[in-house]
Structure formats: structure tokens, C-alpha cells
Design a protein around this motif. Structure first.
Motif, PDB file in Angstrom:
ATOM      1  N   HIS A 129       0.824  -1.200   0.000  1.00 23.75           N
ATOM      2  CA  HIS A 129       0.000   0.000   0.000  1.00 23.75           C
ATOM      3  C   HIS A 129       0.864   1.258   0.000  1.00 23.75           C
ATOM      4  N   THR A 130       1.741   1.357  -0.960  1.00 21.97           N
ATOM      5  CA  THR A 130       2.583   2.540  -1.137  1.00 21.97           C
ATOM      6  C   THR A 130       2.521   2.994  -2.587  1.00 21.97           C
ATOM      7  N   SER A 131       2.659   4.281  -2.792  1.00 29.21           N
ATOM      8  CA  SER A 131       2.679   4.857  -4.138  1.00 29.21           C
ATOM      9  C   SER A 131       3.733   5.946  -4.184  1.00 29.21           C
ATOM     10  N   GLN A 132       4.201   6.250  -5.401  1.00 28.88           N
ATOM     11  CA  GLN A 132       5.323   7.169  -5.554  1.00 28.88           C
ATOM     12  C   GLN A 132       5.001   8.330  -6.497  1.00 28.88           C
ATOM     13  N   GLU A 133       5.674   9.411  -6.244  1.00 28.81           N
ATOM     14  CA  GLU A 133       5.689  10.588  -7.105  1.00 28.81           C
ATOM     15  C   GLU A 133       7.128  11.051  -7.180  1.00 28.81           C
ATOM     16  N   SER A 134       7.457  11.955  -8.072  1.00 28.84           N
ATOM     17  CA  SER A 134       8.850  12.377  -8.223  1.00 28.84           C
ATOM     18  C   SER A 134       8.973  13.891  -8.255  1.00 28.84           C
ATOM     19  N   ALA A 135      10.191  14.361  -8.019  1.00 22.77           N
ATOM     20  CA  ALA A 135      10.555  15.769  -8.139  1.00 22.77           C
ATOM     21  C   ALA A 135      11.949  15.815  -8.756  1.00 22.77           C
ATOM     22  N   ASN A 136      12.251  16.868  -9.494  1.00 23.96           N
ATOM     23  CA  ASN A 136      13.510  16.926 -10.221  1.00 23.96           C
ATOM     24  C   ASN A 136      14.186  18.285 -10.078  1.00 23.96           C
ATOM     25  N   PHE A 137      15.514  18.219  -9.901  1.00 20.51           N
ATOM     26  CA  PHE A 137      16.330  19.427  -9.827  1.00 20.51           C
ATOM     27  C   PHE A 137      17.440  19.329 -10.876  1.00 20.51           C
ATOM     28  N   SER A 138      17.605  20.359 -11.676  1.00 17.60           N
ATOM     29  CA  SER A 138      18.700  20.418 -12.644  1.00 17.60           C
ATOM     30  C   SER A 138      19.839  21.239 -12.054  1.00 17.60           C
ATOM     31  N   ILE A 139      21.055  20.970 -12.521  1.00 16.44           N
ATOM     32  CA  ILE A 139      22.242  21.685 -12.042  1.00 16.44           C
ATOM     33  C   ILE A 139      22.720  22.624 -13.135  1.00 16.44           C
ATOM     34  N   SER A 140      22.751  23.906 -12.838  1.00 20.15           N
ATOM     35  CA  SER A 140      23.149  24.916 -13.806  1.00 20.15           C
ATOM     36  C   SER A 140      24.594  25.350 -13.576  1.00 20.15           C
ATOM     37  N   MET A 185      -1.336  25.077  -4.526  1.00 14.27           N
ATOM     38  CA  MET A 185      -0.692  24.105  -5.410  1.00 14.27           C
ATOM     39  C   MET A 185      -0.693  24.620  -6.842  1.00 14.27           C
ATOM     40  N   GLU A 186       0.454  24.499  -7.506  1.00 17.85           N
ATOM     41  CA  GLU A 186       0.571  24.875  -8.900  1.00 17.85           C
ATOM     42  C   GLU A 186       0.493  23.632  -9.783  1.00 17.85           C
ATOM     43  N   LYS A 187       0.438  23.842 -11.081  1.00 18.65           N
ATOM     44  CA  LYS A 187       0.402  22.725 -12.013  1.00 18.65           C
ATOM     45  C   LYS A 187       1.780  22.108 -12.212  1.00 18.65           C
ATOM     46  N   ARG A 188       2.831  22.893 -11.957  1.00 16.01           N
ATOM     47  CA  ARG A 188       4.181  22.400 -12.215  1.00 16.01           C
ATOM     48  C   ARG A 188       4.646  21.438 -11.122  1.00 16.01           C
ATOM     49  N   MET A 189       5.561  20.561 -11.514  1.00 20.88           N
ATOM     50  CA  MET A 189       6.111  19.594 -10.572  1.00 20.88           C
ATOM     51  C   MET A 189       7.008  20.289  -9.552  1.00 20.88           C
ATOM     52  N   ILE A 190       7.269  19.608  -8.456  1.00 19.68           N
ATOM     53  CA  ILE A 190       8.208  20.106  -7.460  1.00 19.68           C
ATOM     54  C   ILE A 190       9.621  20.033  -8.038  1.00 19.68           C
ATOM     55  N   GLY A 191      10.413  21.052  -7.806  1.00 16.49           N
ATOM     56  CA  GLY A 191      11.792  21.038  -8.288  1.00 16.49           C
ATOM     57  C   GLY A 191      12.217  22.412  -8.767  1.00 16.49           C
ATOM     58  N   GLY A 192      13.328  22.451  -9.472  1.00 17.62           N
ATOM     59  CA  GLY A 192      13.829  23.717  -9.973  1.00 17.62           C
ATOM     60  C   GLY A 192      15.285  23.607 -10.380  1.00 17.62           C
ATOM     61  N   ARG A 193      15.927  24.749 -10.496  1.00 15.29           N
ATOM     62  CA  ARG A 193      17.316  24.811 -10.942  1.00 15.29           C
ATOM     63  C   ARG A 193      18.218  25.164  -9.764  1.00 15.29           C
ATOM     64  N   LEU A 194      19.303  24.408  -9.626  1.00 13.67           N
ATOM     65  CA  LEU A 194      20.310  24.665  -8.604  1.00 13.67           C
ATOM     66  C   LEU A 194      21.587  25.113  -9.283  1.00 13.67           C
TER      67      LEU A 194
END
Length: 270
Positions: A129-140, A185-194
Motif C-alpha cells: 500500500h505505497t505509491s510514488q511521485e517524483s521531483a527533479n532538480f537540474s544543475i546549472s 498548489m501549482e500545475k508544475r512539478m516540485i523542483g527547480g534549478r540549482l
């Protein structure tokens, strides 16, 4: 903390290693004799998580400029991966792990290209009974114009529920999105640029929350009443799609993850 290195085909490049273990790979430190390596610079990733949630990470590394990295097959590879999973939570609702900015495997130098987070939530009593979602960070590699301060990202997960299978068991999926300055809550996924020039010895933090209200995962399957959500009958008990299609008077029972027979979600009984 344990790390595993994989190529895109899923095969490990090296055995499991422990952070801080000396590796004789001859990069980033040259000595007259013997084998020595200066530990790579790292940053701390930290996540404040709600109850029944956890966060793990996968760092994607690409060869540094002018470098060629080879896998077990002897062929060059473009992306290597390190997996980060805390040995134990820092607190009941906080996880933390160190992310190297560089990596040395198979005699080549590679640099962090991106960081993917796996957000896992448990919604029932069993391990399944577990489910997953993801978030992404790019490196600039661009020079940051901001002062070097702890970077904090805010996100929220909302549980989406549906029925599955001939017995119509409830299953849930987390939908995780970024929060704006107003806490919406926004439509965009969690994350951003580092920015790479700010990361060494810094902390990147994710503050994660859970929405109070759950929503149906599939539209036109449920009707909301003051007592909760009722599952539309559709064409009958065996209709797994069960769209309402204007019929908001006929409903069918379903089962909760713990096996209870219910008529309204989430209270089970009216």
C-alpha cells in the motif's frame, strides 16, 4: 549511507560502497606514491516530510569536459547514477543525505547533472500500500546572481483515490506539485534549478505537506455528498469503469485497503 552506481541499462557499475570509504581511483588528488583521494565536495539535501512519507534521491552524473567514462561492457556511457537513501530519518519527519558534486568511477571524472527525488507515501496497512511521485532538480553552470543562502522549496501532495479490480478495492496515488508564495498548489512539478557555484557545503531543503482533502483520481466516477464520496454504479457491479454519465442515484459498494466493505469514502459508512 549507501550508494549504488548504475548505467542507463540498469546494471551496476561498481559494488555498493559506503560514504567516506577510501577509493584508489587516482583522480582529484595526485601524490608521489601510494593511493589517496580528497573527498569530493558535497551539499546536504534535507526534506521535511509528513507522516507516512519519505524521500530518497538519485544523482545523475555525466563525464566532465574532456573525460570519457566506460562501463563494464567497455563502451562509453553518458550518464552514471548514485542512489541516496538515508540509513535512518534525522527526526520522525525529516530525512537527510549528502550529494557529491563530483564522482570518480572507472578512472574518469564526472559531475552532477541533475537530482531526481522519489517521494513515497504509504496509504494502507500493507507493504504493497505505497505509491510514488517524483521531483527533479537540474544543475546549472551559470553563475548565480543571488547570495549563497539555504535554498528552500515547498511542495504539497494530494491523495487521489480510485477503485481497482473486481472487488473494487480503494487504491491511492499521490499527486505532488510545487506551492506558490500564497501556499496554493501549482500545475508544475516540485523542483527547480540549482546553481553549481552555490552548492558546495550548502543545504537544499524541501518542505513537503499533504492536502487536507482527497480527490477522485478519475473524473465522473464519484459523486460527493455531505457524508463523503459515493462510487457510481455505471452499467453494473461488473463495470470496472463505472462512469456516472448523469446517473447520480445508483451507487455500488467498494472495499477499503484493510478489507472493510464500504458505501461512502472515506468514512466507509453513512
Amino acid at each position: 549511507m549507501k550508494k549504488h552506481v548504475n548505467t542507463p541499462n540498469g546494471k551496476p557499475l561498481i559494488p555498493t560502497i559506503k560514504w567516506g570509504q577510501a577509493l584508489c581511483l587516482g583522480a582529484f588528488a595526485l601524490v608521489m606514491s601510494g593511493c589517496s583521494m580528497t573527498p569530493p565536495k558535497t551539499f546536504t539535501f534535507q526534506a521535511d516530510v509528513p507522516e507516512n512519507f519519505t524521500v530518497t534521491g538519485t544523482g545523475n552524473y555525466i563525464p566532465a569536459p574532456g573525460e570519457t567514462c566506460t562501463g563494464r561492457s567497455g563502451k562509453p556511457f553518458r550518464v552514471g547514477r548514485l542512489h541516496f537513501k538515508p540509513d535512518q530519518p534525522k527526526t520522525a519527519h525529516q530525512v537527510e543525505f549528502q550529494v557529491p558534486l563530483t564522482d570518480n568511477e572507472h578512472g574518469c571524472s564526472s559531475v552532477l547533472h541533475s537530482l531526481k527525488l522519489t517521494i513515497e507515501g504509504r496509504w494502507g496497512p500493507g507493504r504493497e500500500h505505497t505509491s510514488q511521485e517524483s521531483a527533479n532538480f537540474s544543475i546549472s553552470d551559470e553563475t548565480s546572481q543571488q547570495a549563497s543562502t539555504p535554498q528552500v522549496f515547498e511542495g504539497q501532495c494530494q491523495w487521489l483515490f480510485r477503485t481497482m479490480g473486481p472487488y473494487r478495492y480503494i487504491v491511492k496515488i499521490p499527486m505532488c506539485r510545487a506551492l506558490n508564495a500564497n501556499g496554493d498548489m501549482e500545475k508544475r512539478m516540485i523542483g527547480g534549478r540549482l546553481h553549481r557555484d552555490q552548492l558546495a557545503d550548502s543545504t537544499v531543503k524541501l518542505v513537503l505537506s499533504v492536502a487536507k482533502e482527497e480527490e477522485p483520481a478519475v473524473g465522473d466516477n464519484w459523486v460527493k455528498f455531505p457524508t463523503g464520496w459515493k462510487r457510481c454504479m455505471g452499467k453494473g457491479l461488473d463495470d470496472r469503469y463505472g462512469f456516472c454519465r448523469g446517473n447520480t442515484t445508483d451507487f455500488k459498494p467498494f472495499k477499503m485497503p484493510d478489507g472493510r466493505d464500504c458505501t461512502v469514502y472515506p468514512k466507509c459508512t453513512e
